[in-house]
Design a protein around this motif. Structure first.
Motif, mmCIF file in Angstrom:
data_model
loop_
_atom_site.group_PDB
_atom_site.id
_atom_site.type_symbol
_atom_site.label_atom_id
_atom_site.label_comp_id
_atom_site.label_asym_id
_atom_site.label_seq_id
_atom_site.Cartn_x
_atom_site.Cartn_y
_atom_site.Cartn_z
ATOM 1 N N ASP A 157 38.021 9.430 -15.026
ATOM 2 C CA ASP A 157 37.284 8.443 -15.988
ATOM 3 C C ASP A 157 37.634 7.007 -15.421
ATOM 4 O OD1 ASP A 157 36.029 7.103 -18.041
ATOM 5 O OD2 ASP A 157 37.604 7.307 -19.451
ATOM 6 N N GLN A 158 36.776 6.457 -14.638
ATOM 7 C CA GLN A 158 36.945 5.185 -14.242
ATOM 8 C C GLN A 158 36.684 3.910 -15.481
ATOM 9 O OE1 GLN A 158 37.759 3.804 -11.045
ATOM 10 N NE2 GLN A 158 38.119 2.035 -12.066
ATOM 11 N N GLN A 159 37.594 3.179 -15.395
ATOM 12 C CA GLN A 159 37.361 2.145 -16.361
ATOM 13 C C GLN A 159 36.870 0.859 -15.494
ATOM 14 O OE1 GLN A 159 37.454 2.081 -19.896
ATOM 15 N NE2 GLN A 159 37.668 4.190 -19.341
ATOM 16 N N GLY A 160 35.665 0.428 -15.668
ATOM 17 C CA GLY A 160 35.097 -0.711 -14.797
ATOM 18 C C GLY A 160 34.730 -0.279 -13.311
ATOM 19 N N VAL A 161 35.095 -1.025 -12.495
ATOM 20 C CA VAL A 161 34.821 -0.766 -11.147
ATOM 21 C C VAL A 161 35.786 -0.205 -10.356
ATOM 22 C CG1 VAL A 161 32.969 -2.628 -11.105
ATOM 23 C CG2 VAL A 161 35.415 -3.219 -10.365
ATOM 24 N N ALA A 162 35.394 0.503 -9.274
ATOM 25 C CA ALA A 162 36.417 1.310 -8.459
ATOM 26 C C ALA A 162 36.825 0.455 -7.159
ATOM 27 C CB ALA A 162 35.948 2.596 -8.099
ATOM 28 N N CYS A 163 35.919 -0.465 -6.711
ATOM 29 C CA CYS A 163 36.147 -1.043 -5.429
ATOM 30 C C CYS A 163 36.660 -2.322 -5.551
ATOM 31 C CB CYS A 163 34.474 -1.073 -4.837
ATOM 32 S SG CYS A 163 34.950 -1.633 -3.003
ATOM 33 N N HIS A 164 37.437 -2.722 -4.788
ATOM 34 C CA HIS A 164 38.132 -4.154 -4.723
ATOM 35 C C HIS A 164 37.136 -5.259 -4.438
ATOM 36 C CE1 HIS A 164 38.316 -3.586 -0.276
ATOM 37 N NE2 HIS A 164 38.424 -4.836 -0.291
ATOM 38 N N THR A 165 35.861 -4.739 -4.071
ATOM 39 C CA THR A 165 34.831 -5.888 -3.875
ATOM 40 C C THR A 165 34.004 -6.112 -4.886
ATOM 41 O OG1 THR A 165 33.216 -4.147 -3.317
ATOM 42 C CG2 THR A 165 34.357 -5.092 -1.515
ATOM 43 N N GLY A 166 34.512 -5.559 -6.321
ATOM 44 C CA GLY A 166 33.767 -5.767 -7.312
ATOM 45 C C GLY A 166 32.598 -4.546 -7.784
ATOM 46 N N ARG A 167 32.424 -3.765 -6.984
ATOM 47 C CA ARG A 167 31.336 -2.689 -7.065
ATOM 48 C C ARG A 167 31.711 -1.619 -7.637
ATOM 49 N NH1 ARG A 167 30.480 -5.793 -2.322
ATOM 50 N NH2 ARG A 167 28.398 -6.532 -1.788
ATOM 51 N N ARG A 168 30.818 -0.800 -8.214
ATOM 52 C CA ARG A 168 31.246 0.446 -8.832
ATOM 53 C C ARG A 168 31.942 1.592 -7.939
ATOM 54 N NH1 ARG A 168 32.662 3.483 -13.270
ATOM 55 N NH2 ARG A 168 31.903 5.676 -13.196
ATOM 56 N N SER A 169 31.527 1.517 -6.821
ATOM 57 C CA SER A 169 31.903 2.513 -5.756
ATOM 58 C C SER A 169 32.336 1.919 -4.433
ATOM 59 C CB SER A 169 30.715 3.654 -5.462
ATOM 60 O OG SER A 169 31.360 4.272 -4.224
ATOM 61 N N CYS A 170 33.391 2.094 -3.755
ATOM 62 C CA CYS A 170 33.542 1.874 -2.401
ATOM 63 C C CYS A 170 32.442 2.116 -1.199
ATOM 64 C CB CYS A 170 34.871 2.357 -1.608
ATOM 65 S SG CYS A 170 36.381 1.837 -2.795
ATOM 66 N N PHE A 171 31.746 2.974 -1.714
ATOM 67 C CA PHE A 171 30.552 3.421 -0.779
ATOM 68 C C PHE A 171 29.336 2.738 -0.984
ATOM 69 C CE2 PHE A 171 33.793 6.759 -0.880
ATOM 70 C CZ PHE A 171 34.101 6.870 0.414
ATOM 71 N N TYR A 172 29.195 1.504 -1.014
ATOM 72 C CA TYR A 172 28.226 0.510 -1.338
ATOM 73 C C TYR A 172 27.233 0.256 0.068
ATOM 74 C CZ TYR A 172 31.060 -3.157 0.285
ATOM 75 O OH TYR A 172 31.849 -4.003 1.233
#
Length: 140
Positions: free
Chosen positions: A98-113
């Motif tokens: 269960d992800q609270q907020g974004v997962a990526c340090h770039t501010g995106r939901r996923s690192c696979f953007y």
């Protein structure tokens, strides 16, 4: 303690099933519960696996810092473990979270953007949260 799932097998059996590499690490893929979206990949070591299983809050191993990395510790973007899976070879973990907020340090939901579309690299997810808000001035 967070809302951690119950694990019946002793943790030593779990650790024995994981094929850590020569550096004592194993790749772990974080997948969003419900949607199945792949959020990120990070490394785990024995201690981060144990902490994750014991607390229900996902903890990784930061190779750059050489220390445990408790996801969301500085950003508040916490991952709560919902299921812990080991692949057939034991050399990759799948964490349903269960992800609270974004997962990526770039501010995106996923690192696979980023994706290859028509032979070119294309950004397929926009920034949802300004990284400077998540990490202050020292976004990595």
């Amino acid at each position: 303690m967070t809302d951690a799932p119950a694990f019946d097998a002793p943790f030593e059996d779990v650790l024995a099933a994981i094929a850590f590499n020569g550096d004592g690490l194993v790749p772990a893929i974080a997948q969003a519960e419900g949607s199945g979206e792949i959020l990120m990949m990070a490394w785990m070591n024995r201690d981060s696996v144990l902490e994750t299983l014991r607390t229900g809050r996902v903890c990784y191993w930061s190779r750059s810092r050489g220390a445990l990395w408790r996801k969301g510790e500085s950003s508040g973007q916490v991952q709560t473990l919902k299921d812990f899976r080991i692949d057939c070879d034991g050399d990759t973990l799948l964490l349903i979270v269960d992800q609270q907020g974004v997962a990526c340090h770039t501010g995106r939901r996923s690192c696979f953007y980023r994706a290859v579309r028509n032979g070119a690299l294309e950004t397929i997810q926009e920034v949802e949260t300004d990284p400077s808000i998540l990490y202050g001035k020292h976004a990595h």
